[in-house]
Design a protein around this motif. Structure first.
Motif, PDB file in Angstrom:
ATOM      1  N   HIS A  58       0.836  -1.198   0.000  1.00 20.49           N
ATOM      2  CA  HIS A  58       0.000   0.000   0.000  1.00 20.49           C
ATOM      3  C   HIS A  58       0.875   1.254   0.000  1.00 20.49           C
ATOM      4  O   HIS A  58       0.585   2.238  -0.705  1.00 20.49           O
ATOM      5  N   ALA A  59       1.956   1.223   0.775  1.00 20.82           N
ATOM      6  CA  ALA A  59       2.850   2.373   0.852  1.00 20.82           C
ATOM      7  C   ALA A  59       3.545   2.621  -0.490  1.00 20.82           C
ATOM      8  O   ALA A  59       3.703   3.771  -0.926  1.00 20.82           O
ATOM      9  N   PHE A  60       3.971   1.539  -1.137  1.00 23.90           N
ATOM     10  CA  PHE A  60       4.611   1.682  -2.451  1.00 23.90           C
ATOM     11  C   PHE A  60       3.644   2.317  -3.452  1.00 23.90           C
ATOM     12  O   PHE A  60       4.007   3.234  -4.196  1.00 23.90           O
ATOM     13  N   ALA A  61       2.414   1.821  -3.477  1.00 24.41           N
ATOM     14  CA  ALA A  61       1.421   2.376  -4.399  1.00 24.41           C
ATOM     15  C   ALA A  61       1.128   3.835  -4.061  1.00 24.41           C
ATOM     16  O   ALA A  61       0.899   4.653  -4.956  1.00 24.41           O
ATOM     17  N   SER A  62       1.152   4.161  -2.777  1.00 28.05           N
ATOM     18  CA  SER A  62       0.834   5.527  -2.349  1.00 28.05           C
ATOM     19  C   SER A  62       1.890   6.519  -2.823  1.00 28.05           C
ATOM     20  O   SER A  62       1.560   7.610  -3.305  1.00 28.05           O
ATOM     21  N   ILE A  63       3.171   6.142  -2.700  1.00 26.30           N
ATOM     22  CA  ILE A  63       4.209   7.097  -3.104  1.00 26.30           C
ATOM     23  C   ILE A  63       4.247   7.255  -4.621  1.00 26.30           C
ATOM     24  O   ILE A  63       4.515   8.355  -5.132  1.00 26.30           O
ATOM     25  N   LEU A  64       3.943   6.181  -5.332  1.00 28.46           N
ATOM     26  CA  LEU A  64       3.857   6.317  -6.795  1.00 28.46           C
ATOM     27  C   LEU A  64       2.734   7.264  -7.180  1.00 28.46           C
ATOM     28  O   LEU A  64       2.892   8.129  -8.057  1.00 28.46           O
ATOM     29  N   GLU A  65       1.610   7.116  -6.517  1.00 28.28           N
ATOM     30  CA  GLU A  65       0.451   7.944  -6.846  1.00 28.28           C
ATOM     31  C   GLU A  65       0.681   9.405  -6.473  1.00 28.28           C
ATOM     32  O   GLU A  65       0.339  10.305  -7.245  1.00 28.28           O
ATOM     33  N   ILE A  66       1.268   9.660  -5.324  1.00 29.21           N
ATOM     34  CA  ILE A  66       1.410  11.050  -4.868  1.00 29.21           C
ATOM     35  C   ILE A  66       2.499  11.790  -5.639  1.00 29.21           C
ATOM     36  O   ILE A  66       2.441  13.023  -5.779  1.00 29.21           O
ATOM     37  N   THR A  67       3.491  11.048  -6.141  1.00 28.25           N
ATOM     38  CA  THR A  67       4.579  11.692  -6.883  1.00 28.25           C
ATOM     39  C   THR A  67       4.344  11.673  -8.384  1.00 28.25           C
ATOM     40  O   THR A  67       5.064  12.352  -9.130  1.00 28.25           O
ATOM     41  N   GLY A  68       3.357  10.889  -8.841  1.00 32.02           N
ATOM     42  CA  GLY A  68       3.100  10.786 -10.269  1.00 32.02           C
ATOM     43  C   GLY A  68       4.061   9.867 -10.998  1.00 32.02           C
ATOM     44  O   GLY A  68       4.057   9.818 -12.234  1.00 32.02           O
ATOM     45  N   GLU A  69       4.863   9.134 -10.250  1.00 33.19           N
ATOM     46  CA  GLU A  69       5.798   8.181 -10.861  1.00 33.19           C
ATOM     47  C   GLU A  69       5.103   6.849 -11.124  1.00 33.19           C
ATOM     48  O   GLU A  69       3.999   6.589 -10.639  1.00 33.19           O
ATOM     49  N   THR A  70       5.765   5.996 -11.890  1.00 32.54           N
ATOM     50  CA  THR A  70       5.355   4.609 -12.066  1.00 32.54           C
ATOM     51  C   THR A  70       6.551   3.735 -11.736  1.00 32.54           C
ATOM     52  O   THR A  70       7.695   4.224 -11.643  1.00 32.54           O
ATOM     53  N   TRP A  71       6.287   2.459 -11.577  1.00 31.76           N
ATOM     54  CA  TRP A  71       7.405   1.568 -11.250  1.00 31.76           C
ATOM     55  C   TRP A  71       8.434   1.548 -12.372  1.00 31.76           C
ATOM     56  O   TRP A  71       9.635   1.309 -12.136  1.00 31.76           O
ATOM     57  N   GLU A  72       7.999   1.849 -13.595  1.00 31.94           N
ATOM     58  CA  GLU A  72       8.922   1.832 -14.733  1.00 31.94           C
ATOM     59  C   GLU A  72       9.790   3.077 -14.780  1.00 31.94           C
ATOM     60  O   GLU A  72      10.930   3.034 -15.274  1.00 31.94           O
ATOM     61  N   THR A  73       9.275   4.207 -14.291  1.00 25.43           N
ATOM     62  CA  THR A  73      10.025   5.465 -14.421  1.00 25.43           C
ATOM     63  C   THR A  73      10.963   5.722 -13.248  1.00 25.43           C
ATOM     64  O   THR A  73      11.771   6.655 -13.292  1.00 25.43           O
ATOM     65  N   ILE A  74      10.875   4.927 -12.227  1.00 30.34           N
ATOM     66  CA  ILE A  74      11.704   5.162 -11.051  1.00 30.34           C
ATOM     67  C   ILE A  74      13.174   4.872 -11.384  1.00 30.34           C
ATOM     68  O   ILE A  74      13.500   3.847 -11.993  1.00 30.34           O
ATOM     69  N   THR A  75      14.032   5.767 -10.949  1.00 31.72           N
ATOM     70  CA  THR A  75      15.481   5.585 -11.115  1.00 31.72           C
ATOM     71  C   THR A  75      16.161   5.635  -9.745  1.00 31.72           C
ATOM     72  O   THR A  75      15.535   5.963  -8.738  1.00 31.72           O
ATOM     73  N   ILE A  76      17.433   5.336  -9.754  1.00 29.90           N
ATOM     74  CA  ILE A  76      18.212   5.450  -8.521  1.00 29.90           C
ATOM     75  C   ILE A  76      18.169   6.889  -8.008  1.00 29.90           C
ATOM     76  O   ILE A  76      18.053   7.135  -6.800  1.00 29.90           O
ATOM     77  N   GLU A  77      18.237   7.828  -8.939  1.00 26.93           N
ATOM     78  CA  GLU A  77      18.214   9.239  -8.535  1.00 26.93           C
ATOM     79  C   GLU A  77      16.870   9.607  -7.912  1.00 26.93           C
ATOM     80  O   GLU A  77      16.813  10.425  -6.989  1.00 26.93           O
TER      81      GLU A  77
END
Length: 728
Positions: free
Chosen positions: A630-649
C-alpha cells in the motif's frame, strides 16, 4: 407473592437438574464429573465421621462425603454438608495472601454438592452450592455462592428448555437493539464489529448466531468454577461464575452470570463495591471501587475504576474507563475515559481515543428516536464539554473543540480540529491541525499505546502508527476534497464546469502561486445545516498531507532496501495497489479480504469462531507486507511516478526528503512542547523557572524528545548508508 418452595431435607443438595432435562443414561452429576474427572476419592471411615461430628459438623448423609488422602478431619469444623461433597487432599498448613493468613481446611460454612480442591482455606462461607473449587484457594467471609442448572457464565446462549427471552445479548452501537450480538468467551472486538455491520445480510447474521451457539452444549448442569490459587474474601453474592486461576476478588457486592478470565501471567483483580452481571472479563483486567457493569465484554488488560458504569457495551484491549457512564457502545482497543462527567452512548469508537471531562458523545435526547449512531475513527478526541448530535461520523484523529455541536457532522478529513464558532454561527475545520500544532502529543500517543499493549499473545496486529493504510487513504480523499473546494471557490459562477475540471483547477491553484489559495474556503457535506462550513489553512494542510503520504512511502522503501536490491523494489512496486482498508477492532484489513471472510462464513467454509480468529491472525502475519505494498502504491500515486520510471536518482531524492521530513517532525515535537515553557500563563503558577523544572521536568531532559532525537539520528545514519550503497 414470593414463590417459596418446600422439600424434604434429605433432598437438599440433589435434584440440581430437573429430571426432564437429564440425558438418558446420565444422572444430575454428568457435567460435574466431566468438569472434574478426578477419581481418587474415598468414603469416610467411622473414626473420621466421629471426629467430624465432635467438631460440630453435620451432614444429611455421611456416605455422600468423599475425601482424598491425606485427610485431616480436625481441619473441618462447624460446617453443614448436603448432597454429594468431594474434598481434596489436606495439609497441616495455613495459606497467606497479602497479610491474610488462614488455616487450611473448611470452617463455619454450608456446603451443598461441591467439589473442593487440595489445600484450600474456606472460612465463613455462609452458603456455597454446586461449585468446583480448585487447589490452594482462599474463600473467606462470603455471604452466598450458588449455581443454577442453566448457568451460562455470560455467554449469549440458551440451555435446553429455555425461552428466547432469557437470552443475553449486547445491544451495541445504538439503543434500539437492532445491532445486538451474542457475547461469548473469547470474543474479539473485530468479531463484534463485523457482527454489528451488514444487518441487511440475514444469511450472514444467522451464521454468526449459529457458530456462536455451536461453541456450547445446550444440556443443563454445568457447575460454577473457581480456579487454582484464587482468593475471594469479604464478598456478598456470587452466582453462575467461571473464574480462572489466580484471580483476586475482594469486597464485591455481586458477580452473576459472568466469566472472569485469569491466569498466573495475567491475573484479574476485582475490588470493593463492584457489581458485574451478564458479562465476560478478559485476562489481566482490573476492576475496582464501585464499578457497575451489566451486559458487557471487558477485553484483556483493561480497567474499570471509581464507579464506572459499563452497560450493553464492548470495551477493547488495553483500555481504561473511570467514573463515567458508557452505554450501547463498541469500543476498539486503547480507549481512555477518566472523568466522572463524561458520557458515551450509541457509538463505535475505533480506538486510541480519549474522552475529556464533560464530553457527551451519543445522547439521543435531541433526536426523535433511539436509533442514532456515532462512528469515530481511531485517535478520536472530543474536547472538554463537547456534545454531539446523532448521526455523526469522524475521520481518524479528529479533535473537537469545547462546545455544543447542534447539527449532525460528517468530518471526512483526518487529523483535523473542528470548532463550532458560535459568535459567527459557522463550523470551522482546520485540516491537519495535529501536524501543524501538536506533533508532540500526536507521536507520543502512538508510542504510548504501543507500550501499553500488554497482551500476552499479540497474534492480532493492532495498528498504532499514525500513518497506515486507513489514515493514508483518508489523506488521499482529503486532497480531493481540498482540490474540489479550492476549484469551486474559483469557479463559483460557472455552471457548466465539470467536477473533473473543478478538481484540476483546484489542484493547479494549490500547487502554484500560494496567493491564489484563499485563507478560508466554504465547503458542503460536513454538517447537516444551512450555515457556513469553512476549511481554513487549506494550502498548508494540502502541502503537509502530500508530504506525509510521500514520507509514508519513503520509510517503507528505506526499510525494504535494507535487505533487497533496487530491481527487487521495482518488482514489488509493479504489483503494488492502494486498495480500500477497514479498521475492524483495531486491526486493519483490506476490504476485499473482509468480504472474502464473510463469504466463507456464509458458505460454511468457516464454521467456527476459532477459524475466524485464525483468519485474522493469518492476515496479521502478512499485514506488514500488505501495508508495504500500500505504501509503495501511495508514493507512486502522490509523486506521479510509475514503477517503470523510477530511477536510482528518484530514490535518492525521496530519501533526502524523508530525512528532511523526519527532522522537521522532531523539531515540531520539540516546538509544540516548548510552547508550554515560554507561555507566561503556564509559568505564572511557579515562583521560578527552577520550580517549574522540578514540577514538570526540564525541557532539555524530556525523555520523549530525547528518544525522538536518538531515533532521528539512527534513521538518518541508516538512510545515509543506503544512499552510499545505491551510489556504488
Amino acid at each position: 407473592m414470593s414463590q417459596i418452595k418446600k422439600g424434604n431435607i434429605v433432598r437438599l443438595g440433589f435434584d440440581f437438574i430437573p429430571p426432564a432435562f437429564i440425558p438418558k443414561g446420565k444422572d444430575e452429576n454428568h457435567h460435574r464429573f466431566e468438569q472434574n474427572a478426578r477419581s481418587d476419592y474415598r468414603s469416610l471411615t467411622v473414626e473420621e465421621i466421629v471426629v467430624l461430628i465432635e467438631n460440630g459438623n453435620r451432614a444429611d448423609n455421611w456416605e455422600h462425603i468423599l475425601v482424598c488422602d491425606p485427610f485431616i478431619p480436625y481441619q473441618i469444623r462447624h460446617n453443614n454438608f448436603f448432597g454429594l461433597v468431594r474434598i481434596g487432599s489436606m495439609e497441616p498448613i495455613y495459606l497467606e495472601y497479602r497479610n491474610l493468613k488462614l488455616e487450611s481446611g473448611i470452617y463455619n460454612s454450608t456446603i451443598v454438592s461441591c467439589d473442593i480442591g487440595d489445600a484450600v482455606a474456606i472460612h465463613h462461607v455462609r452458603y456455597m452450592s454446586h461449585f468446583i473449587i480448585g487447589n490452594d484457594v482462599i474463600l473467606s467471609n462470603i455471604s452466598e455462592m450458588e449455581t443454577s442448572s442453566t448457568a451460562k457464565f455470560g455467554n449469549g446462549i440458551l440451555r435446553e428448555g429455555e425461552s428466547e427471552d432469557l437470552r443475553i445479548a449486547l445491544e451495541l452501537c445504538n439503543e434500539n437493539g437492532v445491532r445486538s450480538i451474542l457475547p461469548f468467551d473469547g470474543m474479539q472486538a473485530a468479531d463484534a464489529y463485523l457482527w454489528t455491520r451488514n444487518r441487511q445480510d440475514l444469511q450472514l447474521q444467522n451464521r454468526f448466531k449459529e457458530i456462536t451457539e455451536k461453541r456450547f452444549l445446550k444440556t443443563r448442569g454445568s457447575y460454577s468454577i473457581i480456579g487454582d490459587r484464587c482468593i475471594i474474601k469479604n464478598s456478598q453474592n456470587i452466582k453462575n461464575v467461571k473464574i480462572g486461576s489466580d484471580a483476586y476478588i475482594k469486597g464485591i457486592n455481586k458477580l452473576k452470570n459472568v466469566t472472569i478470565n485469569s491466569s498466573p501471567d495475567a491475573f484479574t483483580q476485582i475490588g470493593e463495591g463492584c457489581e458485574l452481571v451478564n458479562g465476560i472479563v478478559g485476562y489481566g483486567c482490573r476492576i475496582f471501587y464501585g464499578v457497575k457493569a451489566v451486559r458487557f465484554i471487558l477485553s484483556s488488560f483493561s480497567q474499570l475504576k471509581y464507579g464506572a458504569r459499563l452497560i450493553n457495551s464492548f470495551l477493547g484491549d488495553n483500555s481504561t474507563i473511570s467514573c463515567c457512564e458508557v452505554l450501547n457502545s463498541l469500543i476498539f482497543p486503547a480507549h481512555e475515559q477518566h472523568h466522572n462527567n463524561s458520557f458515551l452512548c450509541a457509538a463505535v469508537v475505533m480506538g486510541q481515543s480519549n474522552m475529556a471531562a464533560g464530553a457527551t458523545v451519543g445522547s439521543n435526547h435531541n433526536s426523535r428516536a433511539a436509533d442514532g449512531e456515532i462512528i469515530a475513527g481511531r485517535g478520536f478526541w472530543p474536547g472538554l464539554c463537547v456534545s454531539l448530535k446523532h448521526n455523526s461520523r469522524f475521520a481518524s484523529y479528529t479533535l473537537l473543540v469545547k462546545g455544543d455541536f447542534p447539527h449532525e457532522l460528517d468530518i471526512q478529513i483526518p487529523f483535523s480540529l473542528v470548532n463550532n464558532d458560535v459568535k459567527n454561527d459557522k463550523l470551522i475545520i482546520i485540516p491537519g491541525y495535529w501536524f501543524m500544532y501538536n506533533m508532540y502529543a500526536l507521536i507520543r500517543n502512538g508510542n504510548k499505546y504501543e507500550s501499553r499493549d500488554k497482551r500476552l499473545l499479540k497474534n492480532q496486529y493492532l495498528e498504532y502508527d499514525i500513518l497506515a493504510p486507513d489514515t493514508v487513504n483518508e489523506l488521499f480523499n482529503s486532497l480531493r476534497i481540498i482540490e474540489f473546494a479550492v476549484g469551486s471557490h474559483h469557479n463559483v459562477r460557472l455552471s457548466d464546469v465539470t467536477h473533473e475540471q473543478i478538481l484540476i483547477d483546484g489542484k493547479t491553484k494549490l500547487t502554484g502561486d500560494s496567493n491564489e489559495i484563499p485563507s478560508s474556503i466554504e465547503v458542503s457535506g460536513f454538517e447537516h445545516s444551512k450555515r457556513k462550513v469553512e476549511l481554513v489553512k487549506v494550502g498548508q494542510a494540502y502541502s503537509l498531507f502530500k508530504r506525509f503520504i510521500q514520507y509514508y512511502g519513503s520509510i517503507h522503501i528505506i526499510d525494504f532496501l535494507k535487505n533487497n536490491s533496487f530491481e527487487q523494489l521495482k518488482d514489488k512496486m509493479k504489483d503494488s495497489q492502494r486498495l480500500e482498508w477497514e479498521n475492524i477492532g483495531g486491526q486493519l484489513i483490506e476490504k476485499n479480504a473482509i468480504e472474502q471472510l464473510m463469504s466463507e462464513i456464509k458458505s460454511s467454509k468457516i464454521d467456527e469462531w476459532e477459524d475466524v480468529h485464525k483468519y485474522y491472525h493469518d492476515l496479521s502475519k502478512s499485514y506488514l507486507e500488505s501495508k508495504r505494498s500500500h505504501a509503495f502504491a501511495s508514493i507512486l500515486e502522490i509523486t506521479g511516478e510509475t514503477w517503470e520510471t523510477i530511477t536510482i536518482e528518484t530514490l535518492k531524492s525521496w530519501m533526502h526528503e524523508a530525512i528532511l521530513h523526519r527532522t522537521w517532525m522532531v523539531n515540531e515535537i520539540f516546538a509544540s512542547r516548548a510552547k508550554d515553557y515560554v507561555n507566561p500563563f503556564r509559568n505564572m503558577v511557579y515562583n521560578s523557572d527552577e520550580e517549574r523544572d522540578i514540577v514538570v521536568g526540564k525541557l532539555d531532559e524530556n525523555s520523549f524528545i530525547l528518544q525522538q532525537r536518538e531515533e532521528l539520528q539512527v534513521f538518518e545514519n541508516g538512510v545515509q548508508d543506503l544512499l552510499i550503497s545505491l551510489s556504488m
